[in-house]
Design a protein around this motif. Structure first.
Motif, PDB file in Angstrom:
ATOM      1  N   ASP A  64       0.818  -1.208   0.000  1.00 40.27           N
ATOM      2  CA  ASP A  64       0.000   0.000   0.000  1.00 40.27           C
ATOM      3  C   ASP A  64       0.855   1.263   0.000  1.00 40.27           C
ATOM      4  OD1 ASP A  64      -2.456  -1.180  -0.178  1.00 40.27           O
ATOM      5  OD2 ASP A  64      -2.772  -1.336   1.970  1.00 40.27           O
ATOM      6  N   TYR A 119       1.625   2.055  -3.538  1.00 34.12           N
ATOM      7  CA  TYR A 119       0.412   2.515  -4.226  1.00 34.12           C
ATOM      8  C   TYR A 119       0.071   3.939  -3.788  1.00 34.12           C
ATOM      9  CZ  TYR A 119      -4.270   2.243  -6.300  1.00 34.12           C
ATOM     10  OH  TYR A 119      -5.389   2.471  -7.057  1.00 34.12           O
ATOM     11  N   TRP A 140      -0.288  -0.989 -11.962  1.00 37.14           N
ATOM     12  CA  TRP A 140      -1.322  -0.832 -10.935  1.00 37.14           C
ATOM     13  C   TRP A 140      -2.707  -1.247 -11.424  1.00 37.14           C
ATOM     14  CZ3 TRP A 140       0.245  -1.118  -6.352  1.00 37.14           C
ATOM     15  CH2 TRP A 140       1.472  -0.574  -5.969  1.00 37.14           C
ATOM     16  N   GLU A 147      -9.703   6.424  -7.882  1.00 34.65           N
ATOM     17  CA  GLU A 147      -8.380   6.821  -7.379  1.00 34.65           C
ATOM     18  C   GLU A 147      -8.533   7.755  -6.180  1.00 34.65           C
ATOM     19  OE1 GLU A 147      -5.508   6.750 -11.319  1.00 34.65           O
ATOM     20  OE2 GLU A 147      -6.727   8.534 -10.958  1.00 34.65           O
ATOM     21  N   TYR A 178       2.299   6.296  -5.602  1.00 36.50           N
ATOM     22  CA  TYR A 178       1.840   6.410  -6.991  1.00 36.50           C
ATOM     23  C   TYR A 178       0.641   7.349  -7.084  1.00 36.50           C
ATOM     24  CZ  TYR A 178      -0.700   5.056 -11.232  1.00 36.50           C
ATOM     25  OH  TYR A 178      -1.406   5.074 -12.408  1.00 36.50           O
ATOM     26  N   GLN A 200      -9.441   5.676  -3.122  1.00 36.54           N
ATOM     27  CA  GLN A 200      -8.272   4.961  -2.598  1.00 36.54           C
ATOM     28  C   GLN A 200      -7.289   5.934  -1.940  1.00 36.54           C
ATOM     29  OE1 GLN A 200      -7.983   1.900  -2.258  1.00 36.54           O
ATOM     30  NE2 GLN A 200      -8.681   0.682  -3.983  1.00 36.54           N
ATOM     31  N   ARG A 251      -4.001  -3.372  -8.698  1.00 37.47           N
ATOM     32  CA  ARG A 251      -5.089  -2.674  -8.007  1.00 37.47           C
ATOM     33  C   ARG A 251      -6.132  -2.287  -9.055  1.00 37.47           C
ATOM     34  NH1 ARG A 251      -2.636  -4.121  -4.137  1.00 37.47           N
ATOM     35  NH2 ARG A 251      -1.986  -2.960  -2.275  1.00 37.47           N
TER      36      ARG A 251
END
Length: 397
Positions: free
Chosen positions: A99, A102, A169, A121, A105, A124, A173
Motif C-alpha cells: 500500500d 500505491y 497498478w 483513485e 503512486y 483509494q 489494483r
C-alpha cells in the motif's frame, strides 16, 4: 518460469513479434505491437483460440500491456496497440505489492493531475491517507521527488514510463470495470471477448490461466522452502517431534555460535529472512561493523523495539533513539535525507509506536539495496557458510 521465456522469445529482434513506433494522438509510442501480431506469433505453436487465450493471460499477468484501452486486460486480434512491460514490473520480480508504493503512486498522480483524480483513485487516495496518516508526509515527499525526476526525462521516455507504471497498478489494483482474462468461476459477470468472438473457448486453456494466476507464487515459495520444512523434507539429524532426539533444536537455537548450512542458506532467500533470524542479524552486524555502518542496523532494531514494546516505556525509548541516532552530534548518527529527518523529529514531539516508520523504511531500503548484496559476497558471509555444520542423519538402532 515458462511465461518469462515466452515473453523474451517474443521480443527477439530476429524471430519475435514485429516492433515499430506508432503515432498516438500527439505522441509517438516506441516499440509498439498490435494484437493481431501477438496472436499470429503465438499461432506458430498454438491453435487460434489457444493463442488468444495465452496472449490474454500474458496481458492479465502484466507481461504485456494495452496502450489504448488500459482497462481491458485481454488481447484483441486487431490493430489495437500493446507494449511489452519492462522486466522491473514483471510478477516474477516478487516485489510485494504494498500500500505504501500505491499511496506514493496516487500522490504522484494527484500532483500531476493537480488534484483531479478519477473517482476510484480519489477514494483509494482518501482511504490510504487516513490509514497511513502517520507517514503521509514521507509518502508525499517521495511522490514529489519521483515527479521531479520524471520531469527531467525526455517526453517519449516519460510517457512510456507513465504507461508502464499505470499498467502495473491496473493489474495489481484493478479499477472498477476492469475486464481481465483472469476473471473466472461462478462470479464471472462477463466473458471478456464475448462480443468479439464466436465459438467456445478451450476449457483447458482457461483452467491453465486460472491455475497459473492463483498458484505461481505459492509454487515458487514452496519450491524455495521445501528443503527447509522439517515435515516435507529430511530434518537433519532427525525430527525431534518424531524421534525424541533434541539435537536439531540444540543446533538451531536462536543465538547458536555455529549455525547449520541450511539456516545460513535461508539468509540468501531475502533480506527479510536475514533480519528475522537473530543469528543472521549477528552475522550481518559483524559485516556492517567492518564497513563502519553498524548504526543502520542498530537504529532498525531500536525502531522494532519501540514498535513492539510496552506502552509504558515507549516515550523513554523514543527519546533514547533520538539522542543516540538522530540528534545533532549523536554518537551513532544515521544518514537520512533532510525531509525524512524533519518528519521524524516533528513526530517525536508526540511519540507513538509508528513515529519512526518513515526513517525506519528509509534505512531498511538502504541496507536492502546496498549493504545486503555486498554482505552475501563478503568474507564474513563466506566464512560463516564455510564453518556452518551439516549434521549427519540420525542412526536408528
Amino acid at each position: 518460469g515458462g511465461a518469462e521465456k515466452v515473453v523474451l522469445e517474443m521480443q527477439d529482434p530476429a524471430t519475435g513479434v514485429k516492433l515499430q513506433p506508432q503515432r498516438l494522438v500527439i505522441t509517438t509510442i516506441p516499440h509498439a505491437i498490435t494484437g493481431e501480431d501477438i496472436v499470429a506469433w503465438l499461432q506458430i505453436c498454438l491453435f487460434y483460440s489457444e493463442a488468444r487465450s495465452f496472449g490474454s493471460m500474458l496481458v492479465a499477468l502484466g507481461y504485456i500491456y494495452p496502450i489504448q484501452d488500459h482497462k481491458r486486460l485481454v488481447v484483441k486480434p486487431d490493430a489495437s496497440l500493446y507494449r511489452f512491460q519492462t522486466p522491473y514490473f514483471w510478477p516474477t520480480q516478487q516485489w510485494p505489492v504494498e500500500d505504501t508504493d500505491y499511496a506514493i503512486y496516487l500522490a504522484k498522480r494527484n500532483i500531476r493531475k493537480k488534484g483531479i483524480l478519477e473517482l476510484h483513485e480519489q477514494e483509494q487516495y482518501n482511504r490510504l491517507h487516513k490509514w497511513m496518516n502517520h507517514k503521509w508526509d514521507f509518502i508525499v515527499m517521495q511522490a514529489k521527488e519521483q515527479y521531479r525526476a520524471a520531469k527531467e526525462r525526455k517526453k517519449p521516455d516519460r510517457v512510456v514510463f507513465d504507461c508502464q507504471e499505470r499498467a502495473y497498478w491496473v493489474v495489481h489494483r484493478p479499477p472498477p470495470g476492469t475486464v481481465s482474462a483472469m476473471d473466472y468461476g461462478l462470479e464471472r459477470l462477463i466473458d471478456p471477448n464475448a462480443h468479439e468472438v464466436t465459438g467456445d473457448y478451450f476449457p483447458s486453456v482457461w483452467s491453465m490461466v486460472t491455475c497459473f494466476s492463483l498458484h505461481c507464487r505459492l509454487v515458487k515459495y514452496c519450491a524455495t522452502y521445501k528443503g527447509h520444512d522439517p515435515f516435507l523434507s529430511k530434518c537433519l539429524p532427525s525430527n525431534p517431534w518424531l524421534t525424541d532426539d533434541v539435537t536439531y533444536w540444540a543446533l538451531n537455537m536462536p543465538n547458536v555460535e555455529i549455525p547449520t548450512k541450511m539456516r545460513v542458506e535461508r539468509w540468501t532467500f531475502s533480506f527479510g529472512e536475514l533480519l528475522s533470524d537473530p543469528r543472521g542479524r549477528d552475522d550481518f552486524r559483524l559485516f556492517l561493523k567492518k564497513e563502519f555502518s553498524g548504526e543502520n542496523l542498530a537504529f532498525w532494531e531500536g525502531c522494532e523495539d519501540l514498535k513492539w514494546g510496552t506502552a509504558a516505556t515507549m516515550k523513554e525509548k523514543a527519546e533514547q533513539i533520538y539522542k543516540t541516532f538522530l540528534a545533532r552530534g549523536a554518537p551513532r548518527w544515521i544518514n537520512i535525507d533532510g525531509k525524512t529527518m524533519e518528519i521524524t523529529v516533528k513526530g517525536l514531539k508526540h511519540p507513538h509506536r509508528y513515529v519512526l516508520d518513515a526513517a525506519q523504511t528509509h534505512i531498511y531500503m538502504l541496507m536492502k539495496k546496498d549493504s545486503y548484496g555486498r554482505y552475501l559476497k563478503s568474507p564474513v558471509f563466506k566464512e560463516t557458510m564455510k564453518k556452518a555444520v551439516c549434521p549427519e542423519e540420525h542412526k536408528f538402532r
